[in-house]
Design an enzyme around this catalytic site. Structure first.
Site, PDB file in Angstrom:
ATOM      1  N   ASP A   1      42.815  44.186  -8.458  1.00  0.00           N
ATOM      2  CA  ASP A   1      43.716  44.283  -7.281  1.00  0.00           C
ATOM      3  C   ASP A   1      42.947  43.760  -6.150  1.00  0.00           C
ATOM      4  O   ASP A   1      41.793  43.645  -6.099  1.00  0.00           O
ATOM      5  CB  ASP A   1      43.932  45.793  -7.084  1.00  0.00           C
ATOM      6  CG  ASP A   1      45.327  46.013  -6.974  1.00  0.00           C
ATOM      7  OD1 ASP A   1      46.040  45.008  -6.271  1.00  0.00           O
ATOM      8  OD2 ASP A   1      46.033  47.062  -6.890  1.00  0.00           O
TER       9      ASP A   1
ATOM     10  N   ASP B   1      54.903  44.824  -6.781  1.00  0.00           N
ATOM     11  CA  ASP B   1      55.031  46.367  -6.983  1.00  0.00           C
ATOM     12  C   ASP B   1      56.509  46.848  -7.098  1.00  0.00           C
ATOM     13  O   ASP B   1      56.687  47.865  -7.305  1.00  0.00           O
ATOM     14  CB  ASP B   1      54.303  47.112  -5.696  1.00  0.00           C
ATOM     15  CG  ASP B   1      52.669  47.060  -6.065  1.00  0.00           C
ATOM     16  OD1 ASP B   1      52.287  46.635  -7.006  1.00  0.00           O
ATOM     17  OD2 ASP B   1      51.948  47.359  -5.006  1.00  0.00           O
TER      18      ASP B   1
HETATM   19  C1  GLA Z   1      48.321  47.912  -5.693  1.00  0.00           C
HETATM   20  C2  GLA Z   1      48.981  47.588  -7.100  1.00  0.00           C
HETATM   21  C3  GLA Z   1      49.688  48.701  -7.752  1.00  0.00           C
HETATM   22  C4  GLA Z   1      48.531  49.872  -8.002  1.00  0.00           C
HETATM   23  C5  GLA Z   1      47.955  50.253  -6.694  1.00  0.00           C
HETATM   24  C6  GLA Z   1      47.014  51.270  -6.985  1.00  0.00           C
HETATM   25  O1  GLA Z   1      49.456  48.336  -4.752  1.00  0.00           O
HETATM   26  O2  GLA Z   1      49.876  46.362  -6.863  1.00  0.00           O
HETATM   27  O3  GLA Z   1      50.296  48.004  -8.986  1.00  0.00           O
HETATM   28  O4  GLA Z   1      47.645  49.328  -8.877  1.00  0.00           O
HETATM   29  O5  GLA Z   1      47.605  49.305  -5.768  1.00  0.00           O
HETATM   30  O6  GLA Z   1      46.385  51.751  -5.637  1.00  0.00           O
END
Ligand code: GLA
Length: 712
Positions: free
Chosen positions: A447, A511
């Site tokens: 990420d 997301d």
């Molecule tokens: C980001 C990712 C999510 C999740 C969060 C965790 O927003 O896109 O899918 O993994 O971080 O903090």
């Protein structure tokens, strides 16, 4: 100038690139449909010079592959560089052109200015996608400041009048915008320090009104995960060009004597309608960009994030794993929250040690539980980030990107590490590889949750150094963990480009897993990227990002457009939902082997309320088309949906693959027969007349299957 200019020809399956040298620097004379082998290129090129009008310079220099101010080019030059404010005008001329198979190397020099430049143009014959990179060397004895070096400058056909770009924000990526190519320069400048939600490095230019299957279009993409500029420029002399490259921060790129700068690649193709270019990009990305493991069957993910967020505990996770396995998950991904101090998003980033307070026996009880179900195990990391409240920051505040005397703004309470520092990269390499080895981790969700602003080493800008340091770190990890799969996630889809995809083979597209918004986000994503690399999960009934409530069918149908998975608390599914989800899981498993090689089609619908796309297997024996009602249709009779890409001579059985006829029935006084009973018809009729749609209430979706009948 010779009356018989030199030319070089690169041929693909249905494309020809013709590079001509009729001035000091070669130009791309033709990029388009394949020219006849016998075409009399010599004769054509003798007459290649443009006519010259009164009222300008006495000579005309057509747009070359490296336009320079020294040839009186008034558009965006390919190079803006100087030596402490002097020697800003360069005159690079050709010193060597070499063709090897389908690659052309063009070397330019300006010995006075101490510059050497190499353009590398390759055409992938199979996909018809071309790639261009530029490498500049400072051959003088003084430092050269490079403010701008285009990866490529490409001429666009003169009738081009519109361009399409993709923009967005967190949770709403890849939204399409069209504008006209009016006189002047369109400059999409990305200063987010990562590929970004705001601007995708994708550009479509074409004739007015180009569509999915109509118009003359050119796709270009800049393979880079940092700051960039995409430029489309139309000048009064008729030149239309596309130019792109790294957008350097002031003073960021200084080449010392002998140093070299190699640009990221620009990847491009010209075709008829967007679908053709999309399919070529998908083909090229599959064969020339992605890691080999993306060709294996893509497993069904179950991710812990929206089920548990930071509320980790061993027994909750074990029951979640059981429930996920029960609906068909094949890989369990432990998301954010497993490492020291990470009980919220205020703290812990950088401390990549399993939190002993939550996991006294390490992650072993979780990993063993996952393995007992025959599933793979994946783990979340956000390696480039650090919280001020972390042991790492307390030990190494100097590892953070910052500019002295200017406060670095926080984003999600976090700061960014300078991973171009060897000590930082070594620390991350050691932490990640030891965890991968200890738990035999199959997959990492890598990420990156914030923009790089004020990215400096205290005094000098360091943003452009980060993407390459990232690619190197990943390669170093993969060298010792060769079977590890890595996903590129960046708060959803903020790092989706062909440079990161050489090292990672899956992208978390957003997301936002509300299927109604996700359908558009995915449509934008899939315009350039192939479906099997797009993480697409079935979320909760009430979407966490939007609060919209949708049926499980709609969520599953939209998730089936990519690498299928779950982002929900499977423990809370009622028995009916379990059966429904198992149906879609099985559907994915039955078809994924051909979906990963399929041709992807976006289908123009007659209603703004309907989004449709489909995948057709290579042999045209199978196809799945989805239709998503993002709003209410104006017409009371829904009409026909002509499908794409089938073989007109084959007969197909037409089936409703989504098992939601009972949900649709109340909105249909009469429902089309094929929704209830499989019918058989020809590819020709399915494409010319189309599938009669049922009335689709807002937020419903359909999955149409076409399977060749072999007993015909
Ligand atoms: C980001 C990712 C999510 C999740 C969060 C965790 O927003 O896109 O899918 O993994 O971080 O903090």
């Amino acid at each position: 100038m010779s009356t018989h200019p030199a030319f070089w020809r690169l041929d693909g399956a249905s494309t020809t690139l013709l590079v001509v040298q009729d001035h000091a620097v070669p130009r791309l004379f033709w990029c388009g449909s394949k020219l006849n082998e016998q075409v009399e290129i010599d004769t054509l090129l003798v007459h290649s010079d443009s006519a010259l009008a009164f009222g300008g310079l006495d000579g005309v220099t057509p747009l070359s592959l490296f336009p320079q101010a020294s040839t009186a080019y008034t558009g965006s030059p390919a190079l803006n560089a100087h030596r402490n404010g002097t020697q800003f005008a360069h005159n690079l001329t050709t010193s060597r052109v070499e063709q090897k198979d389908n690659s052309l190397t063009i070397e330019l020099q300006d010995t006075n200015a101490g510059l050497n430049l190499v353009l590398c143009l390759t055409l992938d014959a199979d996909s018809d996608v071309a790639k261009l990179t530029t490498t500049l060397t400072n051959t003088a004895q003084t430092a050269l400041t490079v403010d701008w070096l285009a990866s490529a400058t490409l001429p666009m056909p003169s009738p081009y009048r519109e361009c399409l770009t993709q923009h967005g924000r967190w949770g709403l990526e890849n939204q399409t915008h069209r504008r006209s190519i009016a006189p002047g320069r369109i400059d999409i400048s990305n200063l987010h320090g990562r590929t970004s939600h705001e601007h995708a490095p994708n550009l479509v230019c074409g004739t007015a009104g180009f569509g999915d299957d109509s118009g003359d279009v050119m796709f270009t993409h800049l393979a880079w995960s940092g700051n960039f500029s995409l430029r489309v420029e139309r000048l009064s002399n008729g030149n239309i060009s596309v130019q792109s490259g790294i957008l350097f921060l002031p003073g960021e790129c200084i080449l010392q004597p002998g140093e070299q700068l190699e640009t990221p690649a620009v990847v491009f193709t010209r075709g008829s309608g967007m679908n053709q270019c999309t399919q070529r990009f998908h083909r090229y990305i599959r064969s020339s960009v992605l890691p080999a493991w993306t060709r294996n069957l893509r497993p069904i993910h179950a991710n812990s994030w929206e089920a548990l967020y930071f509320d980790h505990n061993v027994s909750a996770l074990q029951s979640l794993i059981d429930a996920a396995a029960g609906v068909g998950a094949e890989r369990f991904v432990l998301d954010d929250g497993w490492f020291r101090h990470r009980r919220s998003d205020n703290a812990g980033l950088g401390d990549w040690f399993v939190d002993e307070t939550i996991y006294p026996d390490g992650l072993h009880p979780i990993v063993e539980h996952v393995r007992r179900h025959g599933m793979q195990f994946g783990l979340w990391f956000e390696p480039e980030m650090i919280n001020a409240d972390s042991d790492l920051y307390r030990a190494h505040p100097e590892w953070v990107l910052q500019i002295d005397g200017v406060e670095t703004p926080l984003a999600r309470n976090q700061l960014v590490l300078d991973i171009a520092r060897q000590d930082v990269s070594d620390y991350l390499f050691e932490r990640i590889t030891s965890l991968v080895h200890e738990y035999a981790i199959d997959y990492i969700k890598w990420d990156q949750n914030r923009d790089l602003v004020l990215a400096g080493d205290g005094s000098r800008a360091r943003a452009a150094a980060q993407p390459r340091a990232l690619y190197q770190l990943i390669q170093r990890i993969l060298a010792v963990c060769p079977s590890l799969e890595i996903e590129s996630c960046a708060s959803g889809g903020a790092r989706a480009d062909l440079a990161i995809l050489e090292h990672t083979g899956r992208v978390w597209a957003s997301d936002n897993i509300d299927p109604i918004e996700r359908a558009r986000i995915q449509q934008g994503f899939l315009r350039f990227m192939p479906p099997e690399i797009m993480g697409a999960h079935v979320g909760h009934k009430s979407a966490h990002l939007t609060g919209r409530v949708t049926s499980l069918h709609t969520r599953a149908i939209v998730a089936l457009q990519g690498q299928f998975g779950f982002e929900l608390d499977a423990r809370r599914l009622d028995p009916h939902d379990v059966i429904t989800l198992q149906h879609y899981t099985q559907l994915y498993k039955n078809n994924r082997h051909w979906l990963a090689q399929s041709s992807y089609w976006q289908v123009s619908t007659f209603s703004k309320a309907l989004i449709s796309s489909g995948q057709v297997d290579e042999s045209q024996d199978h196809a799945l088309f989805s239709v998503v009602a993002i709003g209410n249709m104006h017409a009371t009779r829904p009409g026909h949906l002509p499908l794409k890409g089938l073989d007109p001579h084959k007969r197909y059985s037409l089936t409703l693959e989504s098992i939601n006829v009972a949900d649709l029935a109340p909105f249909n006084k009469i429902i089309p027969a094929w929704c209830e009973n499989q019918v058989s018809t020809s590819g020709e009729l399915l494409m010319k007349i189309g599938v009669p749609l049922p009335v689709m209430p807002p937020q419903s979706a359909l999955l149409i299957g076409c399977h060749r009948e072999f007993n015909q």
